[in-house]
Design a protein around this motif. Structure first.
Motif, PDB file in Angstrom:
ATOM      1  N   LEU A   1      26.692  33.720 -40.748  1.00 15.92           N
ATOM      2  CA  LEU A   1      26.438  34.802 -41.704  1.00 15.92           C
ATOM      3  C   LEU A   1      27.577  34.898 -42.707  1.00 15.92           C
ATOM      4  O   LEU A   1      27.358  35.062 -43.906  1.00 15.92           O
ATOM      5  CB  LEU A   1      26.294  36.139 -40.975  1.00 15.92           C
TER       6      LEU A   1
ATOM      7  N   LEU B   1      21.848  39.128 -31.730  1.00 15.74           N
ATOM      8  CA  LEU B   1      21.874  39.553 -33.135  1.00 15.74           C
ATOM      9  C   LEU B   1      22.828  40.733 -33.339  1.00 15.74           C
ATOM     10  O   LEU B   1      23.535  40.809 -34.342  1.00 15.74           O
ATOM     11  CB  LEU B   1      20.462  39.919 -33.613  1.00 15.74           C
TER      12      LEU B   1
ATOM     13  N   TRP C   1      26.029  39.752 -51.244  1.00 10.58           N
ATOM     14  CA  TRP C   1      25.722  40.469 -50.007  1.00 10.58           C
ATOM     15  C   TRP C   1      24.315  40.181 -49.519  1.00 10.58           C
ATOM     16  O   TRP C   1      24.023  40.251 -48.345  1.00 10.58           O
ATOM     17  CB  TRP C   1      25.920  41.969 -50.190  1.00 10.58           C
TER      18      TRP C   1
ATOM     19  N   ARG D   1      22.530  37.475 -49.239  1.00  6.88           N
ATOM     20  CA  ARG D   1      22.243  36.332 -48.353  1.00  6.88           C
ATOM     21  C   ARG D   1      22.433  36.669 -46.871  1.00  6.88           C
ATOM     22  O   ARG D   1      21.498  36.491 -46.081  1.00  6.88           O
ATOM     23  CB  ARG D   1      23.050  35.103 -48.773  1.00  6.88           C
ATOM     24  N   PRO D   2      23.600  37.194 -46.456  1.00  8.07           N
ATOM     25  CA  PRO D   2      23.720  37.550 -45.043  1.00  8.07           C
ATOM     26  C   PRO D   2      22.747  38.649 -44.624  1.00  8.07           C
ATOM     27  O   PRO D   2      22.188  38.580 -43.522  1.00  8.07           O
ATOM     28  CB  PRO D   2      25.164  38.026 -44.892  1.00  8.07           C
TER      29      PRO D   2
ATOM     30  N   SER E   1      19.288  37.228 -44.249  1.00  3.06           N
ATOM     31  CA  SER E   1      19.160  36.324 -43.111  1.00  3.06           C
ATOM     32  C   SER E   1      19.128  37.102 -41.795  1.00  3.06           C
ATOM     33  O   SER E   1      18.405  36.714 -40.879  1.00  3.06           O
ATOM     34  CB  SER E   1      20.245  35.256 -43.124  1.00  3.06           C
ATOM     35  N   VAL E   2      19.874  38.208 -41.706  1.00  2.00           N
ATOM     36  CA  VAL E   2      19.786  39.015 -40.480  1.00  2.00           C
ATOM     37  C   VAL E   2      18.378  39.586 -40.354  1.00  2.00           C
ATOM     38  O   VAL E   2      17.769  39.554 -39.274  1.00  2.00           O
ATOM     39  CB  VAL E   2      20.835  40.153 -40.476  1.00  2.00           C
TER      40      VAL E   2
ATOM     41  N   MET F   1      16.146  36.977 -39.124  1.00  2.00           N
ATOM     42  CA  MET F   1      16.357  36.687 -37.705  1.00  2.00           C
ATOM     43  C   MET F   1      15.705  37.735 -36.822  1.00  2.00           C
ATOM     44  O   MET F   1      15.147  37.416 -35.773  1.00  2.00           O
ATOM     45  CB  MET F   1      17.863  36.640 -37.405  1.00  2.00           C
ATOM     46  N   VAL F   2      15.761  39.016 -37.250  1.00  2.00           N
ATOM     47  CA  VAL F   2      15.125  40.076 -36.459  1.00  2.00           C
ATOM     48  C   VAL F   2      13.617  39.863 -36.440  1.00  2.00           C
ATOM     49  O   VAL F   2      12.973  39.939 -35.385  1.00  2.00           O
ATOM     50  CB  VAL F   2      15.477  41.474 -37.033  1.00  2.00           C
TER      51      VAL F   2
ATOM     52  N   TYR G   1      12.080  37.080 -36.841  1.00  2.28           N
ATOM     53  CA  TYR G   1      11.844  35.878 -36.038  1.00  2.28           C
ATOM     54  C   TYR G   1      11.827  36.237 -34.549  1.00  2.28           C
ATOM     55  O   TYR G   1      10.939  35.814 -33.797  1.00  2.28           O
ATOM     56  CB  TYR G   1      12.934  34.852 -36.346  1.00  2.28           C
TER      57      TYR G   1
ATOM     58  N   PHE H   1       9.692  30.857 -39.955  1.00  4.93           N
ATOM     59  CA  PHE H   1      11.091  31.229 -40.173  1.00  4.93           C
ATOM     60  C   PHE H   1      11.780  30.220 -41.089  1.00  4.93           C
ATOM     61  O   PHE H   1      12.471  30.588 -42.042  1.00  4.93           O
ATOM     62  CB  PHE H   1      11.818  31.314 -38.823  1.00  4.93           C
TER      63      PHE H   1
ATOM     64  N   TRP I   1      13.271  30.963 -44.738  1.00  6.14           N
ATOM     65  CA  TRP I   1      14.704  30.762 -45.002  1.00  6.14           C
ATOM     66  C   TRP I   1      14.910  29.878 -46.234  1.00  6.14           C
ATOM     67  O   TRP I   1      15.684  30.198 -47.137  1.00  6.14           O
ATOM     68  CB  TRP I   1      15.382  30.138 -43.767  1.00  6.14           C
TER      69      TRP I   1
ATOM     70  N   ILE J   1      16.288  32.303 -48.989  1.00  8.76           N
ATOM     71  CA  ILE J   1      17.750  32.262 -48.995  1.00  8.76           C
ATOM     72  C   ILE J   1      18.275  31.056 -49.762  1.00  8.76           C
ATOM     73  O   ILE J   1      19.214  31.161 -50.539  1.00  8.76           O
ATOM     74  CB  ILE J   1      18.283  32.331 -47.552  1.00  8.76           C
ATOM     75  N   GLU J   2      17.652  29.909 -49.576  1.00  3.86           N
ATOM     76  CA  GLU J   2      18.146  28.715 -50.273  1.00  3.86           C
ATOM     77  C   GLU J   2      17.419  28.451 -51.595  1.00  3.86           C
ATOM     78  O   GLU J   2      17.841  27.599 -52.365  1.00  3.86           O
ATOM     79  CB  GLU J   2      18.028  27.483 -49.356  1.00  3.86           C
TER      80      GLU J   2
END
Lengths: 503, 150
Positions: free
Chosen positions: A221, A418, B75, B77-78, B81-82, B85-86, B88, B104, B108, B112-113
């Motif tokens: 992250l 997480l 800010w 991007r992180p 991604s969190v 992930m949740v 996912y 997922f 992503w 994100i990319e």
């Protein structure tokens, strides 16, 4: 003689087909993560912890993890030299002269001398480990709860003060680590602590989810904020075998680096980063041509690269003899041993001689493998730097998610990972070095148990910690260390005030 | 001291005080002869509240860097991604491993990319297949079955 027969037994274990294969896999993964910036050995071992549940033999699992740790020290120099970007923290100082050497077309010599220096230092440190560990373990057999309390608290404190970062922040993480370890059932009273009615938390936080969250995902992250640019200074590496002159210039640096690394590595919190910095400072100080440092002095590559390798091997000494992990990567290996049902400590050499000697013997082999992997194949590792982080990051997320799920087949573990990932990210944003967290987490139960047992033994008399000779000595060191730190910081403040008064 | 640091130090001190209260009130401290489950948490809570104050005290005034905790532009991007992930983790059991993993990876690469579709699909299929091969085929990890096959 006992050491010799033990080592012989160790080689008979390390030389079985499976163990050779896993030592090789460890060395290979270690070199890879060493080369890749943004992924350190502690994170990688954390990511691979779920796999240790599947590997049935503890020796095999630990051989692989150890290989990753010392292997990453070899790989780290490659990125430092070619990219001026440390592949992992312990290679920061190699950037200074290594990159200058590469710019002058001597990348091959720099890579070669760091691989050879690493090999010599790694081997020297494993010989030291072979000779020092058994007597130390025997000495530690007499330790009772008060000694363990003194030893674990001293170890934790050293880990914080020596890390070179903010001591207050280190201590905050230390307390957090202790608190996270307390969640769930209290083993002595049977009370449930800090679960807030959650059934999933009753068994406590799992080390694997904590480590994978804070180190694996937390790092990802944080790295997502910065795009890591990989620009290789030179694609032509040239001859990787150093010339006779290179060798003559760096042989003493390698030997001094090995000795420095070995001794610093034994101290909790010492480890690879500090030893490489210490080695660089010493080489520069005692060099006849200190002006060459920073301009591509080969000693500035040979010394630190040797030191970080020696330190990574010698940091196994407190783990295998006292059961005390001194740095984050070793804490992961501590956890891997616990997963396999083995408690590291003074009884390890008696109860599990196969693990103790098998792992040590594998390190002799591993260092040889790494020399081969790093000298002729260095070009291959450079190619790996071309894999974009945009692909690597989500793949690591997939890997951690199913990895953490596979441990107990419950999605709760993914959420708890997480949670720790967000904590790990926040820590990095606030300039916290995450290393004390896993150390305190694995040592937390031992600190608490030994404190409460000591008080039970003595009938509530805290003097038990100072009246027994070993624990008394350790507590004295503890007090001296705190006093020393306070005096140092006051002196520094006074000096600063004087400067501001008479500029 | 940065604003984010001040807030963190305040939270740490308050958390420490709350832990002391919880340890004393709910877990019980016991006596020095027979310490109870609350003793260590109490000590840890006390340490935490002192350290929180010490942190604020030491870094008071200095280092007023312009860099903020959440800088505009990076800010997201992180944070995204969190969130991914949740989602996912939620989808993992409910819609099955393979479907959720593919979704997922696509999300992503696109969010994100900001990758092109062709590359996104190729990377997603390859990554999902590699994970399946390693964990399910070789390591025999039992995975949540696909929704459409249940």
């Amino acid at each position: 003689m006992e050491i010799f027969s033990g080592l012989l037994n160790g080689f008979s274990i390390a030389l079985t087909g499976t163990n050779i294969l896993f030592a090789f896999i460890g060395a290979l993964i270690g070199t890879a993560v060493g080369v890749l910036p943004g992924l350190g050995p502690a994170a990688t071992i954390a990511l691979l912890l779920p796999i240790t549940y599947i590997i049935s033999s503890p020796v095999t699992a630990i051989i692989m993890m150890a290989g990753i740790f010392y292997g990453s020290m070899y790989g780290g120099s490659t990125t430092s030299i070619l990219l001026n970007l440390p592949g992992e923290a312990a290679s920061v100082v190699t950037c200074i002269d290594g990159y200058q050497m590469a710019k002058k077309g001597r990348a091959g010599a720099a890579l070669g001398i760091s691989a050879i220096g690493s090999f010599i230092a790694g081997t020297v440190a494993v010989i030291g480990l072979t000779l020092f560990a058994p007597p130390l373990a025997e000495f530690a057999l007499d330790f009772g709860p008060p000694e363990y309390f003194a030893l674990t608290t001293l170890g934790l404190l050293l880990a914080v003060t020596l890390s070179g970062r903010s001591i207050v922040k280190g201590l905050i993480l230390l307390v957090f680590g202790l608190l996270f370890a307390m969640v769930g059932l209290d083993p002595i009273s049977g009370k449930i602590r800090f679960t807030f009615g959650s059934i999933g938390l009753q068994g406590g936080f799992d080390f694997v989810t904590m480590a994978m969250g804070v180190f694996g995902l937390g790092e990802i992250l944080y790295n997502l904020e910065t795009t890591i640019k990989t620009e290789i200074v030179t694609t032509k590496i040239g001859k990787v075998f150093p010339t006779l002159k290179d060798w003559a210039d760096s042989k003493w640096a390698i030997l001094r680096g090995s000795a420095i690394g070995f001794f610093i590595g034994i101290i909790p919190g010492g480890g690879a980063v500090i030893s490489s910095l210490a080695s660089y400072a010493i080489e520069k100080k005692y060099s006849k041509h200190p002006e060459e440092f920073g301009e591509g002095a080969i000693q500035g590559v040979a010394g630190p690269e040797s030191a970080n390798n020696a330190a990574s091997s010698s940091s196994f000494i407190p783990l295998l003899t006292l059961g005390i992990p001194g740095n984050a990567a070793i804490a992961m290996i501590f956890a891997a041993l616990m997963i396999q049902g083995i408690t590291p400590g003074p009884f390890l050499v008696v109860e599990h001689p196969d693990v103790f000697w098998g792992v040590i013997a594998s390190m002799y082999l591993g260092n040889g493998m790494l020399l081969v992997l790093n000298l002729p194949l260095v070009g291959l590792w450079v190619q790996m730097l071309r894999v974009p982080y945009g692909i690597l990051a989500p793949v690591i997320v997939l890997f951690t998610t199913i990895g953490v799920y596979s441990v107990q087949n419950q999605v709760f573990d993914i959420y708890s990972m997480l949670f720790f990932a967000v904590i790990g990210y926040g820590m990095r944003k606030l300039d916290f070095d995450p290393a004390p967290l896993p150390l305190a987490f694995v040592l937390g139960p031992m600190v608490e148990r030994s404190l409460r047992q000591s008080l039970l033994i003595s009938g509530g008399d805290p003097a038990i910690f100072v009246t027994r000779p070993i624990s008394g000595t350790l507590i004295a060191i503890f007090v001296l260390l705190i006093a020393g730190q306070c005096i140092l910081s006051i002196k520094r403040k006074m000096g600063r005030k004087k400067k501001s008064v008479n500029p | 001291m940065k604003k984010s640091e001040r807030i963190a130090a305040m939270f740490i001190t308050a958390g420490g005080v709350w832990i002391m209260f919880y340890a004393w009130h709910t877990l019980k401290l016991g006596s020095i002869q027979v310490p109870d489950a609350g003793l260590m948490p109490f000590l840890a809570g006390a340490g935490l509240s002192i350290l929180g104050i010490a942190w604020a005290w030491i870094s008071r005034g200095k280092d007023e860097r312009p860099r903020r905790f959440f800088e505009p532009g990076i800010w997201s991007r992180p944070v995204f991604s969190v969130a991914l992930m949740v989602i996912y983790a939620l989808a993992f059991e409910n819609i099955g491993y393979i479907t959720s993993t593919l979704a997922f990876m696509v999300a992503w690469q696109k969010l994100i990319e900001k990758e092109r579709w062709g590359k996104t699909i190729a990377i997603s299929i390859l990554a999902a297949a590699a994970m399946y091969a390693l964990f399910v085929y070789f390591l025999k990890v039992p995975i949540p079955p696909e929704l459409f096959l249940r």
